[in-house]
Design a protein around this motif. Structure first.
Motif, PDB file in Angstrom:
ATOM      1  N   ASP A  90       0.810  -1.382   0.065  1.00 61.11           N
ATOM      2  CA  ASP A  90      -0.151  -0.034   0.126  1.00 61.11           C
ATOM      3  C   ASP A  90       0.992   1.187   0.198  1.00 61.11           C
ATOM      4  N   ASP A  91       2.169   1.099  -0.079  1.00 66.09           N
ATOM      5  CA  ASP A  91       2.896   2.275  -0.178  1.00 66.09           C
ATOM      6  C   ASP A  91       3.676   2.435  -1.637  1.00 66.09           C
ATOM      7  N   GLU A  92       4.184   3.435  -1.770  1.00 68.09           N
ATOM      8  CA  GLU A  92       4.812   3.655  -3.053  1.00 68.09           C
ATOM      9  C   GLU A  92       6.141   4.803  -3.108  1.00 68.09           C
ATOM     10  N   TRP A  93       7.005   4.396  -4.288  1.00 64.44           N
ATOM     11  CA  TRP A  93       8.327   4.905  -4.328  1.00 64.44           C
ATOM     12  C   TRP A  93       8.186   5.939  -5.147  1.00 64.44           C
ATOM     13  N   GLU A 120       7.648  10.163   3.509  1.00 69.95           N
ATOM     14  CA  GLU A 120       6.730  11.128   3.551  1.00 69.95           C
ATOM     15  C   GLU A 120       5.562  10.224   4.160  1.00 69.95           C
ATOM     16  N   MET A 121       5.009  10.695   5.210  1.00 64.25           N
ATOM     17  CA  MET A 121       3.747   9.914   5.904  1.00 64.25           C
ATOM     18  C   MET A 121       2.413  10.246   5.168  1.00 64.25           C
ATOM     19  N   VAL A 122       1.692   9.527   4.606  1.00 59.10           N
ATOM     20  CA  VAL A 122       0.293   9.993   4.040  1.00 59.10           C
ATOM     21  C   VAL A 122      -0.785   9.500   4.958  1.00 59.10           C
ATOM     22  N   PRO A 123      -1.539  10.310   5.499  1.00 59.31           N
ATOM     23  CA  PRO A 123      -2.306   9.930   6.642  1.00 59.31           C
ATOM     24  C   PRO A 123      -3.885   9.218   5.701  1.00 59.31           C
ATOM     25  N   GLU A 124      -4.668   8.713   6.442  1.00 58.72           N
ATOM     26  CA  GLU A 124      -5.749   7.921   5.793  1.00 58.72           C
ATOM     27  C   GLU A 124      -6.981   9.134   5.436  1.00 58.72           C
ATOM     28  N   SER A 125      -6.833  10.027   6.341  1.00 61.00           N
ATOM     29  CA  SER A 125      -7.803  11.138   5.644  1.00 61.00           C
ATOM     30  C   SER A 125      -7.160  12.446   6.406  1.00 61.00           C
ATOM     31  N   GLU A 126      -7.782  13.705   5.877  1.00 58.67           N
ATOM     32  CA  GLU A 126      -7.140  14.934   6.187  1.00 58.67           C
ATOM     33  C   GLU A 126      -7.132  15.398   7.616  1.00 58.67           C
ATOM     34  N   PRO A 127      -6.308  15.234   8.035  1.00 59.64           N
ATOM     35  CA  PRO A 127      -6.055  15.646   9.758  1.00 59.64           C
ATOM     36  C   PRO A 127      -6.815  16.999  10.020  1.00 59.64           C
ATOM     37  N   GLY A 128      -7.258  17.228  11.069  1.00 61.17           N
ATOM     38  CA  GLY A 128      -7.646  18.646  11.641  1.00 61.17           C
ATOM     39  C   GLY A 128      -6.697  19.517  11.836  1.00 61.17           C
ATOM     40  N   VAL A 213      10.137   7.750  -0.215  1.00 61.88           N
ATOM     41  CA  VAL A 213       9.017   6.786  -0.030  1.00 61.88           C
ATOM     42  C   VAL A 213       7.902   7.301   0.416  1.00 61.88           C
ATOM     43  N   ARG A 214       6.730   7.012  -0.175  1.00 64.69           N
ATOM     44  CA  ARG A 214       5.369   7.678   0.363  1.00 64.69           C
ATOM     45  C   ARG A 214       4.514   6.436   1.359  1.00 64.69           C
ATOM     46  N   ARG A 215       4.587   6.660   2.605  1.00 61.73           N
ATOM     47  CA  ARG A 215       3.931   5.509   3.321  1.00 61.73           C
ATOM     48  C   ARG A 215       2.325   5.957   3.546  1.00 61.73           C
ATOM     49  N   HIS A 216       1.590   5.184   2.948  1.00 69.17           N
ATOM     50  CA  HIS A 216       0.067   5.272   3.535  1.00 69.17           C
ATOM     51  C   HIS A 216      -0.277   4.585   4.490  1.00 69.17           C
ATOM     52  N   LYS A 217      -0.775   5.571   5.679  1.00 66.76           N
ATOM     53  CA  LYS A 217      -1.261   4.835   6.860  1.00 66.76           C
ATOM     54  C   LYS A 217      -2.352   4.170   6.778  1.00 66.76           C
ATOM     55  N   SER A 218      -2.676   3.134   7.172  1.00 69.83           N
ATOM     56  CA  SER A 218      -3.839   2.355   6.920  1.00 69.83           C
ATOM     57  C   SER A 218      -4.285   1.574   8.377  1.00 69.83           C
ATOM     58  N   GLY A 219      -4.494   2.184   9.512  1.00 74.42           N
ATOM     59  CA  GLY A 219      -4.740   1.674  10.554  1.00 74.42           C
ATOM     60  C   GLY A 219      -3.790   0.954  11.411  1.00 74.42           C
TER      61      GLY A 219
END
Length: 303
Positions: A90-93, A120-128, A213-219
């Motif tokens: 679920d991540d990408e280079w 680079e951390m990519v959150p599941e949804s846009e944080p407040g 690396v873009r890491r997609h946070k998935s829980g």
């Protein structure tokens, strides 16, 4: 034979898998093979893979689900490159990730057996607004620490002070991977850190100072699952942990802090505070994250 074998374990991630694999095939360093190991998915993973007509791509399917470490080991068995690189499905280079890492290792001596890079951390949804500001100002995990070296880094990894995101950033000389027998399949969590520690016992780790690396946070795992996995992790390196404790490094306290935060986030306030009372004292940069965990826990209980 390709220079780099990229190993991508996957399980029920048909949707992000295409993004992940496309980022590998778009690398500026194209002397590679991509080995996707499907750990008995029940979604459309096979259909996604059927759409790829690229000789660099190999698709392997497990008949039964065996876990991420076993899937990585299957990829290792089929790899033929001089280096092995690992990537979660679920991540990408970014395009120059492999180019910069291979170049760095080839300019170093043979003592340097592996490399990682920034994330680079990519959150599941846009944080407040509040969470975004706290993350920007204080989070230790926003950028990989960037330490380089050999076995002396084991302390930082065990103390949760060095975050390499090894499952998606790491490239390792293949002979080293084979010498340490790949991944320990008894681990369903912390397998990346456990693997990295054994790599560090064989040679030095280099760092490319760029977020490639873009890491997609998935829980996150449940606090209970994390607790059991953490006990297994600490037991596996009990001798090293004891030595570090005797030298004044509070490795056990660092793990208690991590577990305390996890329980707070789930609203297990008493259990979380029990851990935190015996934990390593947080730094100033950790307090905002601790506060956010407490707020999340209170919201969880209120809901």
């Amino acid at each position: 034979m390709p220079t780099v074998s990229v190993i991508i374990p996957t399980y029920n991630r048909a949707e992000p898998l295409r993004r992940t694999l496309d980022s590998v095939l778009a690398q500026t360093y194209d002397d590679l093979e991509a080995i996707v190991v499907d750990d008995a998915s029940s979604d459309g993973t096979a259909s996604v893979m059927e759409s790829y007509d690229d000789p660099r791509v190999t698709f392997i399917q497990h008949e039964t689900n065996q876990g991420g470490s076993a899937a990585r080991n299957t990829g290792i068995e089929h790899a033929s490159g001089e280096y092995m690189a690992f990537l979660d499905s679920d991540d990408e280079w970014l395009p120059r990730k492999l180019e910069r890492q291979v170049d760095l290792l080839e300019r170093r001596s043979d003592d340097w057996v592996a490399a990682y890079c920034g994330v680079e951390m990519v959150p599941e949804s846009e944080p407040g607004v509040v969470r975004k500001l706290a993350t920007h100002l204080f989070s230790r995990r926003r950028v990989t620490e960037g330490a380089e070296g050999g076995e002396e880094l084991v302390r930082l990894v065990l103390s949760d002070d060095l975050h390499t995101s090894a499952g998606s950033t790491l490239i390792v000389r293949s002979d080293v991977v084979e010498d340490i027998d790949g991944f320990d399949e008894s681990f369903d969590r912390f397998q990346d850190s456990e693997f990295l520690i054994r790599v560090l016992q064989r040679g030095k780790l280099a760092y490319v100072n760029a977020p490639l690396v873009r890491r997609h946070k998935s829980g996150n795992p449940s606090a209970t699952d994390l607790e059991a996995a953490d006990q297994h992790y600490v037991r596996a390196f009990s001798e090293t942990v004891s030595e570090l404790q005797s030298e004044g490094y509070d490795v056990v306290g660092a793990h208690r802090y991590m577990l305390g935060k996890a329980h707070l986030s789930e609203g297990n306030l008493l259990r979380g505070m029990r851990y935190l009372r015996r934990a390593r004292r947080p730094t100033a940069r950790q307090y905002p994250g601790l506060a956010l965990s407490l707020v999340a826990g209170l919201q969880h209980r209120a809901g």
